[in-house]
Enzyme design. Structure first.
Site, mmCIF file in Angstrom:
data_model
loop_
_atom_site.group_PDB
_atom_site.id
_atom_site.type_symbol
_atom_site.label_atom_id
_atom_site.label_comp_id
_atom_site.label_asym_id
_atom_site.label_seq_id
_atom_site.Cartn_x
_atom_site.Cartn_y
_atom_site.Cartn_z
ATOM 1 C CG ASP A 14 34.847 22.251 46.638
ATOM 2 O OD1 ASP A 14 35.045 23.468 46.391
ATOM 3 O OD2 ASP A 14 35.602 21.337 46.233
ATOM 4 C CE LYS A 37 37.399 37.969 35.916
ATOM 5 N NZ LYS A 37 37.818 38.583 37.164
ATOM 6 N NE ARG A 55 46.590 45.009 37.373
ATOM 7 C CZ ARG A 55 47.083 46.132 37.878
ATOM 8 N NH1 ARG A 55 46.746 47.284 37.375
ATOM 9 N NH2 ARG A 55 47.925 46.102 38.906
ATOM 10 C CG HIS A 100 51.646 63.619 29.362
ATOM 11 N ND1 HIS A 100 50.283 63.478 29.326
ATOM 12 C CD2 HIS A 100 51.999 64.306 28.252
ATOM 13 C CE1 HIS A 100 49.825 64.056 28.226
ATOM 14 N NE2 HIS A 100 50.845 64.573 27.552
ATOM 15 N NE ARG A 123 45.882 64.737 27.591
ATOM 16 C CZ ARG A 123 46.191 65.971 28.040
ATOM 17 N NH1 ARG A 123 45.573 66.443 29.089
ATOM 18 N NH2 ARG A 123 47.102 66.696 27.432
ATOM 19 C CB CYS A 148 42.919 36.537 37.063
ATOM 20 S SG CYS A 148 42.422 35.779 38.608
HETATM 21 N N1 SAJ Z 1 52.020 43.228 37.516
HETATM 22 C C1 SAJ Z 1 53.091 43.843 36.878
HETATM 23 N N2 SAJ Z 1 53.131 45.201 36.793
HETATM 24 C C2 SAJ Z 1 52.135 45.977 37.324
HETATM 25 C C3 SAJ Z 1 51.040 45.353 37.953
HETATM 26 C C4 SAJ Z 1 51.001 43.971 38.041
HETATM 27 O O1 SAJ Z 1 54.018 43.175 36.395
HETATM 28 O O2 SAJ Z 1 52.246 47.211 37.213
HETATM 29 C C5 SAJ Z 1 51.966 41.752 37.607
HETATM 30 C C6 SAJ Z 1 51.955 41.205 39.041
HETATM 31 O O3 SAJ Z 1 53.246 41.119 39.567
HETATM 32 C C7 SAJ Z 1 51.313 39.864 38.841
HETATM 33 C C8 SAJ Z 1 50.319 40.112 37.692
HETATM 34 O O4 SAJ Z 1 50.727 41.315 37.083
HETATM 35 O O5 SAJ Z 1 52.245 38.894 38.419
HETATM 36 C C9 SAJ Z 1 48.871 40.216 38.125
HETATM 37 O O6 SAJ Z 1 48.748 40.943 39.332
HETATM 38 P P1 SAJ Z 1 47.596 42.025 39.581
HETATM 39 O O7 SAJ Z 1 47.776 42.584 40.935
HETATM 40 O O8 SAJ Z 1 47.583 43.013 38.464
HETATM 41 O O9 SAJ Z 1 46.222 41.209 39.445
HETATM 42 P P2 SAJ Z 1 45.630 39.829 40.093
HETATM 43 O O10 SAJ Z 1 45.899 38.720 39.154
HETATM 44 O O11 SAJ Z 1 46.016 39.648 41.503
HETATM 45 O O12 SAJ Z 1 44.053 40.199 40.071
HETATM 46 C C10 SAJ Z 1 43.439 40.560 38.830
HETATM 47 C C11 SAJ Z 1 42.642 41.870 39.050
HETATM 48 N N3 SAJ Z 1 42.252 42.406 37.755
HETATM 49 C C12 SAJ Z 1 42.516 43.686 37.368
HETATM 50 O O13 SAJ Z 1 43.136 44.464 38.063
HETATM 51 C C13 SAJ Z 1 41.980 44.130 36.032
HETATM 52 C C14 SAJ Z 1 41.428 41.590 39.930
HETATM 53 O O14 SAJ Z 1 40.619 42.752 40.052
HETATM 54 C C15 SAJ Z 1 40.589 40.436 39.342
HETATM 55 O O15 SAJ Z 1 39.469 40.137 40.136
HETATM 56 C C16 SAJ Z 1 41.477 39.201 39.293
HETATM 57 O O16 SAJ Z 1 42.584 39.495 38.407
HETATM 58 C C17 SAJ Z 1 40.635 38.039 38.790
HETATM 59 O O17 SAJ Z 1 40.226 37.202 39.643
HETATM 60 O O18 SAJ Z 1 40.302 38.005 37.612
#
Ligand code: SAJ
Length: 404
Positions: A34, A205, A212, A243, A245, A259
């Site tokens: 690092d 990735k 999401r 529902h 689906r 992320c």
């Molecule tokens: N959030 C919402 N509504 C939801 C779900 C989440 O508003 O229904 C918001 C959260 O409050 C937060 C943001 O989204 O602000 C992200 O949170 P998260 O829990 O969805 O994800 P991260 O950022 O903690 O982690 C994500 C993950 N990616 C996915 O689920 C596709 C994780 O698997 C990845 O490894 C990580 O990003 C990364 O390092 O890329």
């Protein structure tokens, strides 16, 4: 550590350090590098510089048993992992200079048959670019190295479990590289290892996090529509999800973290014309935070008109998602800053139960804040807030579904 390390890990942050500890737990010698001497010192003392359940124990064990050593300089190994950040030069251009610097640092150490893997989230084509760089500087190695991309997908807060159990996507620049990388990860990962090429793995990735983001943007858009249409968005989503689906995510005060709020830009930057939905989702999720801050402002003015005095306001939560202490790219923090910028002699109580102190915000205990404030603004759905009993005269702005 007396033995020659099997793995040279460049980057000992949120992903690199847990990965290093996991490999070391499997009794392979890891030399972690690092640029930050403080980080190196902390790890070599058996301690950690980041908050992640189980990580401290894993690092202490790995260091004590002599399987993990941190350093500011790389040394020769057989497997090289690049796990450094890929930030933005500005909002629209991913910066791969850390990946490049890490690659340059290990260039003189590479030898025939070595395995070089990038794990850092990277724009499409980065692995090929690094291969070009390596073979330009070390032409005698051309075709003899194994070069692959393998992104991490762990969820902060559950990293040590997910590192072992999640499936991984592994893309080599040729089949030999893919096979060699699969063999490497198989030693310490229990999830399935899916083979592909480097470009597809890079895109995979970016697509996971963009997917999401788009889904959350849909939920956030619904929340804006429902606010105007006088419909309870939480009830609506719950009903729509009956529902077989349909599976709508939850609206919130925006999207944060390092992320999901960032990675979609890697696609938009390179394919601006094609990535319409991905780009729009980023806009909607960013706008949602701005909208929340405006809602607080309106509630303040309405309170003052109705009661003839200024309200006191509790801002509940600063973290980027529930039940963590991580404030990086946090929409709740952004909203709190924006609301405080508009302050006009009101009393504010800032609450974040997962941290003790903050350099900018004076924090208040969540129970005291909820009792004292006239307006309660739920920004993050922390578990502590769900059991709060509020008196009926409070104005509540629930941006994250606490009272639902
Ligand atoms: N959030 C919402 N509504 C939801 C779900 C989440 O508003 O229904 C918001 C959260 O409050 C937060 C943001 O989204 O602000 C992200 O949170 P998260 O829990 O969805 O994800 P991260 O950022 O903690 O982690 C994500 C993950 N990616 C996915 O689920 C596709 C994780 O698997 C990845 O490894 C990580 O990003 C990364 O390092 O890329």
């Amino acid at each position: 550590m007396n033995k020659k390390p099997s793995v040279l890990m460049v980057g000992l942050g949120y992903i690199g350090l847990p990965t290093a500890a996991l490999i070391a737990k499997n009794k392979a010698y890891v030399h972690g590098v690092d640029v930050n001497p403080k980080v190196v010192e902390t790890i070599n003392a058996g301690k950690v510089h980041i908050v992640e359940p189980e990580l401290d124990k894993a690092v202490l064990e790995a260091v004590n048993e002599g399987y993990l050593k941190a350093d500011t300089k790389p040394v020769e190994a057989d497997n090289y992992l690049i796990v450094v950040p890929t930030p933005f030069k500005d909002k629209n251009e991913p910066d791969i200079s850390f990946v490049e610097a890490a690659t340059r640092a290990i260039l003189p150490l590479l030898k025939k048959d070595d395995l070089y893997i990038i794990e850092s989230t990277s724009p499409i084509g980065t692995t090929e670019k690094m291969m070009g760089l390596i073979y330009t500087e070390r032409p005698e190695l051309k075709g003899s190295l194994n070069i692959a991309y393998c992104p991490e997908r762990v969820l902060p807060g559950n990293v040590m479990y997910e590192l072992v159990h999640n499936d991984r996507v592994i893309g080599g620049i040729d089949e030999k590289s893919t096979e060699k990388a699969v063999f490497f990860y198989r030693q310490f990962i229990k999830g399935e290892l899916h083979k592909t090429n480097a470009r597809t793995a890079e895109m995979c990735k970016l697509v996971e996090n963009s997917s999401r983001d788009v889904q959350i943007a849909f939920a956030n858009e619904l929340s804006l529509i429902c606010d105007k249409a006088d419909i309870n968005v939480w009830e609506l989503i719950n009903l729509a999800n009956k529902h077989p689906r349909v599976n709508i995510l939850q609206p919130g005060c925006g999207v944060g973290g390092h992320c999901i709020a960032v990675d979609p830009y890697f696609i938009v930057a390179d394919y601006p014309m094609e990535s319409q939905i991905i780009g729009k989702a980023r806009e909607i999720n960013n706008y949602k935070s701005f909208w929340c801050a405006e809602k607080v402002q309106t509630a303040k003015l309405e309170f003052e008109l109705k009661h003839g005095r200024k309200p006191s306001i509790a801002l509940m939560g600063l973290a980027f998602k529930p039940d963590i202490d991580d404030l990086r790219e946090s929409p709740a923090k952004y909203i709190a800053q924006k609301v405080l910028q508009n302050a006009n002699n009101e009393d504010y109580y800032i609450v974040e139960p997962n941290i003790e102190t903050h350099t900018v915000f004076k924090l208040t205990n969540y129970k005291a804040a909820a009792e004292k404030a006239d307006i309660i603004v739920y920004l993050v759905a922390h578990k502590e807030f769900k059991s709060l009993q509020l008196s009926i005269n409070k104005v509540v702005l629930d941006f994250c579904g606490i009272i639902e």
